[in-house]
Design a protein around this motif. Structure first.
Motif, mmCIF file in Angstrom:
data_model
loop_
_atom_site.group_PDB
_atom_site.id
_atom_site.type_symbol
_atom_site.label_atom_id
_atom_site.label_comp_id
_atom_site.label_asym_id
_atom_site.label_seq_id
_atom_site.Cartn_x
_atom_site.Cartn_y
_atom_site.Cartn_z
ATOM 1 N N TYR A 90 0.650 -1.069 0.331
ATOM 2 C CA TYR A 90 -0.211 0.121 0.499
ATOM 3 C C TYR A 90 1.163 1.480 -0.275
ATOM 4 O O TYR A 90 0.757 2.258 -1.023
ATOM 5 N N CYS A 91 1.807 1.454 0.994
ATOM 6 C CA CYS A 91 3.138 2.579 0.721
ATOM 7 C C CYS A 91 3.793 2.684 -0.410
ATOM 8 O O CYS A 91 3.311 3.689 -0.492
ATOM 9 N N ASP B 70 15.453 8.306 -10.508
ATOM 10 C CA ASP B 70 16.688 7.412 -10.031
ATOM 11 C C ASP B 70 16.133 6.552 -9.124
ATOM 12 O O ASP B 70 17.216 5.844 -8.511
ATOM 13 N N ASP B 71 15.148 6.363 -8.389
ATOM 14 C CA ASP B 71 14.776 5.500 -7.030
ATOM 15 C C ASP B 71 13.914 4.423 -7.719
ATOM 16 O O ASP B 71 13.321 3.387 -6.984
ATOM 17 N N PRO C 159 12.858 -2.121 -1.062
ATOM 18 C CA PRO C 159 12.506 -2.562 -2.396
ATOM 19 C C PRO C 159 11.519 -3.186 -2.384
ATOM 20 O O PRO C 159 10.808 -4.067 -1.993
ATOM 21 N N MET C 160 9.686 -2.766 -3.157
ATOM 22 C CA MET C 160 8.810 -2.894 -3.535
ATOM 23 C C MET C 160 8.194 -3.269 -4.509
ATOM 24 O O MET C 160 8.783 -2.653 -5.598
ATOM 25 N N LYS C 161 7.978 -4.423 -5.478
ATOM 26 C CA LYS C 161 7.367 -3.938 -6.357
ATOM 27 C C LYS C 161 6.000 -3.428 -6.984
ATOM 28 O O LYS C 161 4.874 -4.454 -5.861
ATOM 29 N N VAL C 162 5.840 -2.696 -7.914
ATOM 30 C CA VAL C 162 4.748 -2.203 -8.480
ATOM 31 C C VAL C 162 3.960 -2.469 -9.544
ATOM 32 O O VAL C 162 5.213 -2.677 -10.652
ATOM 33 N N GLU C 163 3.399 -2.864 -9.818
ATOM 34 C CA GLU C 163 3.078 -3.022 -11.386
ATOM 35 C C GLU C 163 1.860 -1.930 -12.026
ATOM 36 O O GLU C 163 0.964 -1.456 -11.131
ATOM 37 N N ILE D 187 10.784 1.739 -0.515
ATOM 38 C CA ILE D 187 9.171 2.889 0.953
ATOM 39 C C ILE D 187 9.993 2.435 2.252
ATOM 40 O O ILE D 187 11.486 1.752 2.013
ATOM 41 N N PHE D 188 10.235 3.682 3.184
ATOM 42 C CA PHE D 188 11.547 4.059 4.085
ATOM 43 C C PHE D 188 10.833 3.907 5.142
ATOM 44 O O PHE D 188 9.712 4.960 5.405
#
Ligand code: 0O2
Length: 226
Positions: A39-40, A125-126, A163-167, A155-156
Motif C-alpha cells: 500500500y505504501c 533514479d529511485d 524495495p517493493m514491486k508495483v505493476e 519505501i522508507f
C-alpha cells in the motif's frame, strides 16, 4: 454490474480492505505487514505520477493523465494466484513470485502520453524498471491494448528502506473502456454466444486503436499550428 475483484477494488485513492483477514496465509501478521508495505509503495508511485502530471499540465496546458486508480490484490486473489502456480500461501512466496500485488492503473487521453509518462517514471533514479510489456505495439490476440510496467521502488520504514514491486498499467481512456467490458466476458460464466461477442470485441478494439491514432494525429496538428 461489474463482478470481478480487479475492477471492483481499483479505486481512486486507497484500498481500505487491505487489512482484511489474511488468515489464508502461514503468518497473518506478516501478511498484514506486507500488504501495508504494498500500500505504501502504491502511494510512492502515485505521488510521482501526480507530480509529473502537475508539472506537465503547467508547462503544456495539457494534463497527460486523466485518472489514476490503484488497488492492493485481495488475500483471496493472492492465494488463488499462488495456488495456480502450485505454490503454498506464504508471504515469502508472494514476494518471490507475484509482481502485481500492488497495482496502479493510469488513464491517459493520448497514446503518446502513455509512453511519455512511462519513460519519465522509469527514468527516475529511485525507480528500477523490472519488466515492460508493450501490448499497444503488440496487442493480445483478443485485442487487449495497454502498456504494463513492473517497477521496483523503495519505501522508507523505521528500520530502513525496503524495495517493493508495483505493476503500473498505462492506457488510453478508449483502451480502458474496452478492457472493462472485455473483463466482464472473461469472468461471466455460461455465455451462450461468447465466440460472437469475442469477435465483436476484437473489431471494436481495432476501431478504438485506429481512433486513438487519429486523435493523436489531430492533437499533433493542433500543437504544430500554435
Ligand atoms: P486482475 O483481476 O485484472 O488483476 P501475470 O500477472 O504476470 O501472472 P500475465 O498475463 O503474464 O500474468 O500478466 P499481464 O499480461 O501483464 O496481465 C496482467 C493484468 O493485465 C491482468 O491482471 C489484467 O488486469 C490485465 N490484462 C491482461 N490481459 C488482459 C486482457 O486480455 N483483457 C483484460 N481486460 N485485461 C487484461 P489479472 O491478474 O489477469 O487479473
Amino acid at each position: 454490474m461489474i463482478d470481478n475483484e480487479f475492477e471492483k477494488t481499483f479505486i481512486r485513492t486507497s484500498n481500505p480492505n487491505i487489512f482484511k483477514a489474511g488468515t489464508l496465509f502461514d503468518n497473518p501478521e506478516a501478511f498484514h505487514e506486507l500488504m501495508m508495505h504494498y500500500y505504501c509503495a502504491i502511494r510512492e508511485v502515485t505521488t510521482k505520477l501526480e507530480v509529473l502530471n502537475d508539472e506537465l499540465s503547467l508547462k503544456s496546458r495539457h494534463s497527460p493523465i486523466e485518472d489514476i486508480r490503484s488497488r492492493v490484490k485481495s488475500p483471496e486473489s493472492i492465494a488463488e494466484k499462488l495456488h495456480k502456480k502450485g505454490l503454498e500461501p506464504t508471504t515469502a512466496n508472494i514476494v518471490r513470485n507475484l509482481d502485481d500485488v500492488a497495482g496502479i492503473r493510469v488513464i491517459c487521453s493520448f497514446v503518446d502520453d502513455i509512453f511519455d509518462i512511462a519513460n519519465m517514471l522509469a527514468s527516475q533514479d529511485d525507480i528500477t524498471l523490472i519488466e515492460s510489456k508493450n501490448y499497444i505495439k503488440f496487442p493480445k490476440d483478443n485485442g487487449y491494448r495497454s502498456l504494463h510496467l513492473i517497477v521496483e521502488i523503495p519505501i522508507f520504514l523505521s528500520g530502513g528502506k525496503k524495495p517493493m514491486k508495483v505493476e503500473v498499467q498505462i492506457r488510453t481512456i478508449a483502451m480502458d473502456f474496452w478492457a472493462s467490458l472485455e473483463h466482464q466476458l472473461k469472468y461471466k460464466k455460461n455465455i451462450s454466444n461468447a465466440e460472437e461477442i469475442s469477435l465483436e470485441l476484437k473489431k471494436c478494439a481495432d476501431i478504438i486503436s485506429a481512433t486513438d491514432l487519429r486523435m493523436q494525429d489531430i492533437r499533433n496538428k493542433l500543437n504544430n499550428s500554435n
